[in-house]
Every structure is written in C-alpha cells, then in structure tokens.
Design an enzyme around this catalytic site. Sequence first.
Site, PDB file in Angstrom:
ATOM      1  N   GLN A  77       0.809  -1.217   0.000  1.00 14.74           N
ATOM      2  CA  GLN A  77       0.000   0.000   0.000  1.00 14.74           C
ATOM      3  C   GLN A  77       0.843   1.268   0.000  1.00 14.74           C
ATOM      4  OE1 GLN A  77      -2.838  -0.309   3.214  1.00 14.74           O
ATOM      5  NE2 GLN A  77      -3.543  -2.313   2.535  1.00 14.74           N
ATOM      6  N   CYS A  78       2.037   1.186  -0.510  1.00 15.61           N
ATOM      7  CA  CYS A  78       2.961   2.319  -0.551  1.00 15.61           C
ATOM      8  C   CYS A  78       2.781   3.078  -1.863  1.00 15.61           C
ATOM      9  CB  CYS A  78       4.394   1.783  -0.434  1.00 15.61           C
ATOM     10  SG  CYS A  78       5.685   3.033  -0.538  1.00 15.61           S
ATOM     11  N   GLY A  79       3.069   4.356  -1.840  1.00 13.49           N
ATOM     12  CA  GLY A  79       3.025   5.145  -3.062  1.00 13.49           C
ATOM     13  C   GLY A  79       4.032   4.676  -4.103  1.00 13.49           C
ATOM     14  N   THR A  85       4.679   1.438  -4.649  1.00 18.49           N
ATOM     15  CA  THR A  85       4.330   0.066  -5.033  1.00 18.49           C
ATOM     16  C   THR A  85       4.063  -0.065  -6.524  1.00 18.49           C
ATOM     17  OG1 THR A  85       3.407  -0.353  -2.844  1.00 18.49           O
ATOM     18  CG2 THR A  85       2.694  -1.824  -4.613  1.00 18.49           C
TER      19      THR A  85
END
Length: 170
Positions: A43-45, A47
């Site tokens: 859920q990381c920017g 990803t």
Amino acid sequence: MASQSTDQPKSIHDFIVKDARGNDVDLSIYKGKVLLIVNVASQCGLTNSNYPELTKLYEQYKDKGLEILAFPCNQFGNQEPGDNEQIMEFACTRFKAEFPIFDKVDVNGSNAAPVYKYLKSSKGGLFGDGIKWNFTKFLVDRDGKVVDRYAPTTSPASIEKDIKKLIGTS
C-alpha cells in the site's frame, strides 16, 4: 538467523530465513546468483512503480543469474498490513510477481531480521544505516557480498546497468 556457526556472517549465504509459507530457506541456495533484496509493501506510493519494474527485471535476467528476494515489511506507515497469504496474492495476482516473497519482517529496530542487520551493516545509507522507507534495495554479488544500496526512490529499472555488470552481460 545465521547458520550453525557462531562466527559473524561473512555473506548473505550464511542466513536462513522464512519464506511466506513459513518454510526455512537457506540463502546458500543462491550461491552463484546475483541478488536484488528489497523490502516491499502493498500500500505504498512506490508500489505501483516498483513491482512492475522488479517483475520486468526478473523476467529479463532470471535465466542469466538474477534472483529478486522480496521481504514484506510493515514498519513504514503500516503499508503492508496483510498476512503473508494476502501479500503473496497481491504481488502475484496484481503484479504477476514470480520472484520469491519471504516472511514479513522488521528491517529496523531491536526486532530487525538478522539478514537485514547484515545488509545494513554491509552498506549504510546516506544518513545512517537504518532503512528509511519501503523499497530500499540491496544488490548482492554472486559471492553473497553486498555491493550497493539504493534508496526507495531509485527505480529498479535504473539499477539494470549495475545488475548487468554483475551477471556479466554489460
């Protein structure tokens, strides 16, 4: 954890880690391979840019001696909250990741996985040894020695030239 020896680990091949299914994996099985070791998050920017590029690198170079080892980590913004099954489902379905995904680990702090303590001590970062965010990358040569460390914002595609040098296709 380091293998049976009480000596300090001399290479990445001296570690046994858990895969995402809870099985022990002796990293000595990767002797002779170039490794790109990455702490990943769903859920990381970063990803949506990192996973496709990692997948592409793996597809291009796995037959030439590259392995990508992904270690999920939830220490940065709680961006990897799922269990191992959910993480594998996400990576393999959404991004068609075929590279090995390991057990979720801590990369910093007193509970940091021993393999990450080794990686950080081998190649410190710009502002100290600690991992600053998801998708920090470590490039390891065929002998298990850490040769470089890349910031989370360094795209996997931009590391390709360094990978090619190590696998001998530059």
